[in-house]
Design an enzyme around this catalytic site. Structure first.
Site, PDB file in Angstrom:
ATOM      1  N   HIS A  45      -1.296  -2.530   6.596  1.00 24.61           N
ATOM      2  CA  HIS A  45      -0.149  -1.888   6.518  1.00 24.61           C
ATOM      3  C   HIS A  45       0.968  -2.367   7.390  1.00 24.61           C
ATOM      4  O   HIS A  45       2.043  -1.598   7.416  1.00 24.61           O
ATOM      5  CB  HIS A  45      -0.527  -0.520   6.717  1.00 24.61           C
ATOM      6  CG  HIS A  45      -1.534   0.319   5.623  1.00 24.61           C
ATOM      7  ND1 HIS A  45      -1.753   1.632   5.638  1.00 24.61           N
ATOM      8  CD2 HIS A  45      -2.000  -0.058   4.916  1.00 24.61           C
ATOM      9  CE1 HIS A  45      -2.585   1.952   4.693  1.00 24.61           C
ATOM     10  NE2 HIS A  45      -2.799   0.702   4.163  1.00 24.61           N
ATOM     11  N   HIS A  53      -3.591  -4.228   3.196  1.00 25.15           N
ATOM     12  CA  HIS A  53      -4.652  -3.472   4.092  1.00 25.15           C
ATOM     13  C   HIS A  53      -4.205  -3.336   5.323  1.00 25.15           C
ATOM     14  O   HIS A  53      -4.325  -2.211   5.901  1.00 25.15           O
ATOM     15  CB  HIS A  53      -5.938  -4.219   3.780  1.00 25.15           C
ATOM     16  CG  HIS A  53      -6.989  -3.672   4.945  1.00 25.15           C
ATOM     17  ND1 HIS A  53      -7.500  -2.256   4.336  1.00 25.15           N
ATOM     18  CD2 HIS A  53      -7.592  -3.918   6.160  1.00 25.15           C
ATOM     19  CE1 HIS A  53      -8.285  -1.962   5.412  1.00 25.15           C
ATOM     20  NE2 HIS A  53      -8.311  -3.075   6.298  1.00 25.15           N
ATOM     21  N   ASP A  80       0.662  -1.138   0.103  1.00 18.61           N
ATOM     22  CA  ASP A  80      -0.187   0.038  -0.166  1.00 18.61           C
ATOM     23  C   ASP A  80       0.914   1.334  -0.035  1.00 18.61           C
ATOM     24  O   ASP A  80       1.110   1.618   1.062  1.00 18.61           O
ATOM     25  CB  ASP A  80      -0.944   0.181   1.036  1.00 18.61           C
ATOM     26  CG  ASP A  80      -1.847  -1.368   1.257  1.00 18.61           C
ATOM     27  OD1 ASP A  80      -1.209  -2.452   0.976  1.00 18.61           O
ATOM     28  OD2 ASP A  80      -3.080  -0.788   1.530  1.00 18.61           O
ATOM     29  N   HIS A 135     -10.385   1.604  -0.155  1.00 19.31           N
ATOM     30  CA  HIS A 135     -10.397   2.947  -0.741  1.00 19.31           C
ATOM     31  C   HIS A 135     -10.392   3.229  -2.073  1.00 19.31           C
ATOM     32  O   HIS A 135     -10.142   4.318  -2.669  1.00 19.31           O
ATOM     33  CB  HIS A 135      -9.307   3.437   0.103  1.00 19.31           C
ATOM     34  CG  HIS A 135      -9.330   3.571   1.583  1.00 19.31           C
ATOM     35  ND1 HIS A 135     -10.278   4.113   2.290  1.00 19.31           N
ATOM     36  CD2 HIS A 135      -8.455   3.155   2.657  1.00 19.31           C
ATOM     37  CE1 HIS A 135     -10.359   4.216   3.542  1.00 19.31           C
ATOM     38  NE2 HIS A 135      -8.869   3.386   3.608  1.00 19.31           N
ATOM     39  N   HIS A 176      -6.970  -8.292  -0.077  1.00 15.21           N
ATOM     40  CA  HIS A 176      -7.106  -6.964   0.637  1.00 15.21           C
ATOM     41  C   HIS A 176      -7.855  -7.039   1.899  1.00 15.21           C
ATOM     42  O   HIS A 176      -9.084  -6.802   1.998  1.00 15.21           O
ATOM     43  CB  HIS A 176      -7.521  -6.056  -0.100  1.00 15.21           C
ATOM     44  CG  HIS A 176      -7.174  -4.501   0.489  1.00 15.21           C
ATOM     45  ND1 HIS A 176      -5.770  -3.955   0.108  1.00 15.21           N
ATOM     46  CD2 HIS A 176      -8.027  -3.489   1.051  1.00 15.21           C
ATOM     47  CE1 HIS A 176      -5.957  -2.597   0.879  1.00 15.21           C
ATOM     48  NE2 HIS A 176      -7.104  -2.567   1.653  1.00 15.21           N
ATOM     49  N   GLU A 178      -4.024   1.721  -3.331  1.00 17.49           N
ATOM     50  CA  GLU A 178      -5.538   2.189  -2.783  1.00 17.49           C
ATOM     51  C   GLU A 178      -5.096   3.440  -1.662  1.00 17.49           C
ATOM     52  O   GLU A 178      -6.180   4.284  -1.791  1.00 17.49           O
ATOM     53  CB  GLU A 178      -6.129   1.092  -1.859  1.00 17.49           C
ATOM     54  CG  GLU A 178      -5.520   0.755  -0.475  1.00 17.49           C
ATOM     55  CD  GLU A 178      -6.719   0.509   0.623  1.00 17.49           C
ATOM     56  OE1 GLU A 178      -7.602   0.566   0.341  1.00 17.49           O
ATOM     57  OE2 GLU A 178      -5.873   0.186   1.623  1.00 17.49           O
ATOM     58  N   ASN A 179      -4.074   3.810  -1.449  1.00 20.18           N
ATOM     59  CA  ASN A 179      -3.971   4.864  -0.643  1.00 20.18           C
ATOM     60  C   ASN A 179      -3.119   6.170  -1.159  1.00 20.18           C
ATOM     61  O   ASN A 179      -2.556   6.972  -0.380  1.00 20.18           O
ATOM     62  CB  ASN A 179      -3.311   4.476   0.831  1.00 20.18           C
ATOM     63  CG  ASN A 179      -4.206   3.499   1.499  1.00 20.18           C
ATOM     64  OD1 ASN A 179      -3.503   2.249   1.466  1.00 20.18           O
ATOM     65  ND2 ASN A 179      -5.310   3.790   1.848  1.00 20.18           N
TER      66      ASN A 179
HETATM   67 FE   LIG Z   1      -4.142   0.417   2.439  1.00 21.28          FE
HETATM   68 FE   LIG Z   2      -7.204  -0.927   2.545  1.00 18.11          FE
END
Ligand SMILES: [Fe+2]
Ligand SMILES: [Fe+2]
Length: 254
Positions: A174, A172, A8, A68, A147, A39-40
């Site tokens: 992290h 997801h 991520d 996200h 995720h 996604e981030n």
């Molecule tokens: Fe994430």
């Molecule tokens: Fe996520």
């Protein structure tokens, strides 16, 4: 085949980490394929077209997403033509839950799926949806980004798909897990690759905001942490049957 997977990418710090570390990772590992969870990428939530183009200019082949994915609405304007896979187990959403990369006359299937446990989103079963996709889409090599929050769900999915898919990596949480392995029937498996972004926040967000939230019980808006950065990644060589966890840090004030 050599594959580099980066976890991520979180906000400006994540993009900075890609700029800084990806050229040296490419030189060191010589990957044929680079897959990045993005996604981030846009300030912690979703992705913009400018960020998409910046990431692709680094020679990344495919971006995977997560819960996200559509937090930044701009993605809806370009996802149909982009090398981006969004979670396959949404009932209905723009874009695609899997894409094929053509490499050396091989079809590499890349799938993104959301977990169901502790995810606040109502999605179809990742177990059944991914299995159905593997059965119905022609491919030579298959890769899944699961995720998801719960390690148990990811491990269970790993065993459920073991031998039916080539590579499963989690995203997801992290936080990188140290369970990189080959499952009994041959699937390369990692519960979570970890994030690429701020080192000293709470999974990307300025730490005081999240500490306050846990103590006081109310929510203030998120802000991406600044300062030292980290990159977390996973490298796989399918021929040599090797798999390596990667964790890099950089502090520009040191
Ligand atoms: Fe994430
Ligand atoms: Fe996520």
């Amino acid at each position: 085949m050599k594959i580099l997977i980066i976890g991520d990418v979180y906000g400006k710090s994540g993009l900075k980490a890609i700029d800084l570390f990806l050229p040296e990772l490419k030189a060191q590992y010589q990957p044929h394929l680079i897959i990045v969870n993005a996604e981030n990428a846009a300030n912690g939530r979703g992705i913009t077209h400018t960020i998409y183009k910046t990431l692709m200019s680094h020679g990344i082949h495919m971006l995977t997403m997560g819960n996200h994915v559509f937090a930044n609405k701009e993605l809806e304007t370009f996802i149909e033509d982009a090398n981006i896979v969004r979670p396959i187990n949404y009932l209905q959403a723009p874009g695609k839950g899997y894409l094929i990369i053509h490499f050396n006359q091989q079809k590499i299937l890349v799938i993104n799926a959301l977990g169901q446990a502790f995810m606040n989103q109502h999605v179809q079963s990742p177990f059944l949806t991914v299995m159905e996709t593997l059965n119905n889409v022609e491919h030579d090599i298959s890769i899944l980004d699961i995720h998801a929050e719960a390690t148990s769900e990811k491990v269970a999915l790993g065993h459920f798909l073991d031998g039916k898919i080539d590579i499963i990596f989690g995203t997801h949480t992290h936080v990188q897990t140290n369970d990189s392995r080959i499952l009994p029937n041959g699937t390369f498996y990692l519960t979570d690759v970890g994030m690429t972004g701020p080192l000293n926040g709470v999974i990307g967000v300025k730490k005081d905001i999240v500490i306050d939230r846990f103590i006081n019980g109310y929510s203030t808006p998120n802000a991406v942490d600044e300062g030292p950065i980290q990159l977390n990644a996973w490298f796989i060589d399918t021929l040599q049957k090797t798999h390596t966890l990667i964790h890099l840090e950089h502090d520009e004030n040191k």
